[in-house]
Design a protein around this motif. Sequence first.
Motif, PDB file in Angstrom:
ATOM      1  N   ARG A  52       0.858  -1.184   0.000  1.00 38.90           N
ATOM      2  CA  ARG A  52       0.000   0.000   0.000  1.00 38.90           C
ATOM      3  C   ARG A  52       0.891   1.229   0.000  1.00 38.90           C
ATOM      4  O   ARG A  52       1.934   1.251   0.641  1.00 38.90           O
ATOM      5  CB  ARG A  52      -0.905   0.012   1.214  1.00 38.90           C
ATOM      6  CG  ARG A  52      -1.974  -1.037   1.148  1.00 38.90           C
ATOM      7  CD  ARG A  52      -2.928  -0.887   2.281  1.00 38.90           C
ATOM      8  NE  ARG A  52      -4.016  -1.830   2.079  1.00 38.90           N
ATOM      9  CZ  ARG A  52      -5.125  -1.805   2.740  1.00 38.90           C
ATOM     10  NH1 ARG A  52      -5.322  -0.895   3.673  1.00 38.90           N
ATOM     11  NH2 ARG A  52      -6.061  -2.690   2.502  1.00 38.90           N
ATOM     12  N   ALA A  53       0.457   2.264  -0.705  1.00 41.46           N
ATOM     13  CA  ALA A  53       1.248   3.493  -0.820  1.00 41.46           C
ATOM     14  C   ALA A  53       1.577   4.072   0.546  1.00 41.46           C
ATOM     15  O   ALA A  53       2.682   4.564   0.770  1.00 41.46           O
ATOM     16  CB  ALA A  53       0.511   4.525  -1.662  1.00 41.46           C
ATOM     17  N   LYS A  54       0.649   3.995   1.493  1.00 43.15           N
ATOM     18  CA  LYS A  54       0.893   4.599   2.802  1.00 43.15           C
ATOM     19  C   LYS A  54       2.082   3.961   3.504  1.00 43.15           C
ATOM     20  O   LYS A  54       2.778   4.628   4.263  1.00 43.15           O
ATOM     21  CB  LYS A  54      -0.354   4.546   3.679  1.00 43.15           C
ATOM     22  CG  LYS A  54      -0.743   3.173   4.170  1.00 43.15           C
ATOM     23  CD  LYS A  54      -1.954   3.277   5.076  1.00 43.15           C
ATOM     24  CE  LYS A  54      -2.245   1.954   5.743  1.00 43.15           C
ATOM     25  NZ  LYS A  54      -3.310   2.080   6.724  1.00 43.15           N
TER      26      LYS A  54
ATOM     27  N   LEU B 209       4.810   2.674   1.930  1.00 42.39           N
ATOM     28  CA  LEU B 209       6.008   3.188   1.271  1.00 42.39           C
ATOM     29  C   LEU B 209       6.253   4.644   1.659  1.00 42.39           C
ATOM     30  O   LEU B 209       7.389   5.063   1.834  1.00 42.39           O
ATOM     31  CB  LEU B 209       5.888   3.041  -0.245  1.00 42.39           C
ATOM     32  CG  LEU B 209       5.945   1.605  -0.764  1.00 42.39           C
ATOM     33  CD1 LEU B 209       5.701   1.570  -2.260  1.00 42.39           C
ATOM     34  CD2 LEU B 209       7.262   0.951  -0.435  1.00 42.39           C
ATOM     35  N   ASP B 210       5.166   5.422   1.797  1.00 38.77           N
ATOM     36  CA  ASP B 210       5.296   6.820   2.213  1.00 38.77           C
ATOM     37  C   ASP B 210       5.983   6.960   3.561  1.00 38.77           C
ATOM     38  O   ASP B 210       6.619   7.966   3.845  1.00 38.77           O
ATOM     39  CB  ASP B 210       3.927   7.492   2.317  1.00 38.77           C
ATOM     40  CG  ASP B 210       3.334   7.870   0.980  1.00 38.77           C
ATOM     41  OD1 ASP B 210       4.025   7.711  -0.043  1.00 38.77           O
ATOM     42  OD2 ASP B 210       2.178   8.323   0.968  1.00 38.77           O
TER      43      ASP B 210
ATOM     44  N   ASP C 149       7.862  13.774  -7.370  1.00 41.19           N
ATOM     45  CA  ASP C 149       6.556  13.125  -7.486  1.00 41.19           C
ATOM     46  C   ASP C 149       6.544  12.113  -8.629  1.00 41.19           C
ATOM     47  O   ASP C 149       5.978  11.024  -8.499  1.00 41.19           O
ATOM     48  CB  ASP C 149       5.450  14.163  -7.688  1.00 41.19           C
ATOM     49  CG  ASP C 149       5.199  15.013  -6.454  1.00 41.19           C
ATOM     50  OD1 ASP C 149       5.671  14.657  -5.354  1.00 41.19           O
ATOM     51  OD2 ASP C 149       4.525  16.064  -6.602  1.00 41.19           O
TER      52      ASP C 149
ATOM     53  N   LEU D 162       8.452   9.034  -7.533  1.00 44.93           N
ATOM     54  CA  LEU D 162       7.632   8.205  -6.647  1.00 44.93           C
ATOM     55  C   LEU D 162       6.561   7.453  -7.424  1.00 44.93           C
ATOM     56  O   LEU D 162       6.290   6.293  -7.129  1.00 44.93           O
ATOM     57  CB  LEU D 162       6.990   9.070  -5.559  1.00 44.93           C
ATOM     58  CG  LEU D 162       7.945   9.648  -4.527  1.00 44.93           C
ATOM     59  CD1 LEU D 162       7.189  10.518  -3.534  1.00 44.93           C
ATOM     60  CD2 LEU D 162       8.723   8.570  -3.803  1.00 44.93           C
ATOM     61  N   ARG D 163       5.966   8.105  -8.429  1.00 43.08           N
ATOM     62  CA  ARG D 163       4.951   7.429  -9.236  1.00 43.08           C
ATOM     63  C   ARG D 163       5.527   6.199  -9.925  1.00 43.08           C
ATOM     64  O   ARG D 163       4.913   5.133  -9.953  1.00 43.08           O
ATOM     65  CB  ARG D 163       4.349   8.384 -10.277  1.00 43.08           C
ATOM     66  CG  ARG D 163       3.154   7.768 -11.012  1.00 43.08           C
ATOM     67  CD  ARG D 163       2.758   8.559 -12.241  1.00 43.08           C
ATOM     68  NE  ARG D 163       3.816   8.640 -13.243  1.00 43.08           N
ATOM     69  CZ  ARG D 163       4.194   7.614 -14.030  1.00 43.08           C
ATOM     70  NH1 ARG D 163       3.635   6.439 -13.925  1.00 43.08           N
ATOM     71  NH2 ARG D 163       5.151   7.784 -14.924  1.00 43.08           N
TER      72      ARG D 163
ATOM     73  N   TYR E 114       6.080   3.507  -7.271  1.00 43.02           N
ATOM     74  CA  TYR E 114       4.798   2.919  -6.861  1.00 43.02           C
ATOM     75  C   TYR E 114       4.240   2.006  -7.954  1.00 43.02           C
ATOM     76  O   TYR E 114       3.720   0.938  -7.652  1.00 43.02           O
ATOM     77  CB  TYR E 114       3.794   4.022  -6.535  1.00 43.02           C
ATOM     78  CG  TYR E 114       4.101   4.808  -5.279  1.00 43.02           C
ATOM     79  CD1 TYR E 114       5.120   4.438  -4.415  1.00 43.02           C
ATOM     80  CD2 TYR E 114       3.385   5.932  -4.962  1.00 43.02           C
ATOM     81  CE1 TYR E 114       5.401   5.171  -3.283  1.00 43.02           C
ATOM     82  CE2 TYR E 114       3.650   6.675  -3.820  1.00 43.02           C
ATOM     83  CZ  TYR E 114       4.666   6.286  -2.975  1.00 43.02           C
ATOM     84  OH  TYR E 114       4.920   6.990  -1.851  1.00 43.02           O
ATOM     85  N   ASP E 115       4.351   2.427  -9.202  1.00 42.74           N
ATOM     86  CA  ASP E 115       3.892   1.581 -10.314  1.00 42.74           C
ATOM     87  C   ASP E 115       4.680   0.272 -10.358  1.00 42.74           C
ATOM     88  O   ASP E 115       4.121  -0.790 -10.568  1.00 42.74           O
ATOM     89  CB  ASP E 115       4.016   2.299 -11.647  1.00 42.74           C
ATOM     90  CG  ASP E 115       2.989   3.394 -11.850  1.00 42.74           C
ATOM     91  OD1 ASP E 115       2.036   3.486 -11.035  1.00 42.74           O
ATOM     92  OD2 ASP E 115       3.141   4.164 -12.816  1.00 42.74           O
TER      93      ASP E 115
ATOM     94  N   LEU F  76       1.249  -1.212  -6.480  1.00 43.39           N
ATOM     95  CA  LEU F  76       0.563  -0.866  -5.235  1.00 43.39           C
ATOM     96  C   LEU F  76      -0.910  -1.232  -5.268  1.00 43.39           C
ATOM     97  O   LEU F  76      -1.555  -1.158  -6.301  1.00 43.39           O
ATOM     98  CB  LEU F  76       0.709   0.619  -4.953  1.00 43.39           C
ATOM     99  CG  LEU F  76       2.143   1.037  -4.710  1.00 43.39           C
ATOM    100  CD1 LEU F  76       2.234   2.535  -4.568  1.00 43.39           C
ATOM    101  CD2 LEU F  76       2.701   0.360  -3.488  1.00 43.39           C
TER     102      LEU F  76
END
Length: 76
Positions: free
Chosen positions: A13-15, A17-18, A63, A66-67, A70-71, A75
């Motif tokens: 989940r992105a959260k 990784l954040d 950004d 990060l995209r 995430y890809d 995610l």
Amino acid sequence: MQLPIDATKAPFRAKYLDETRVLSPWFEFGRHHNGRVDIADESGDIFTGVLPEHAELIIKARDEFLRVIYDAMALT
């Protein structure tokens, strides 16, 4: 999430990784009397005294980076 990130355990989940300092989002934080700005993440400053137009470019590049990450981590 701690480094190193084990990609065999993806998707994430992105959260999560954040929460990893190296992957946390950057944002403009603080403006100096000379008009320059600081770029920070949730833990503190990354760059200080940046021209606002450069800060915008740096944050957009971050950004996009990060995209892509995430890809790649597919995610959920």
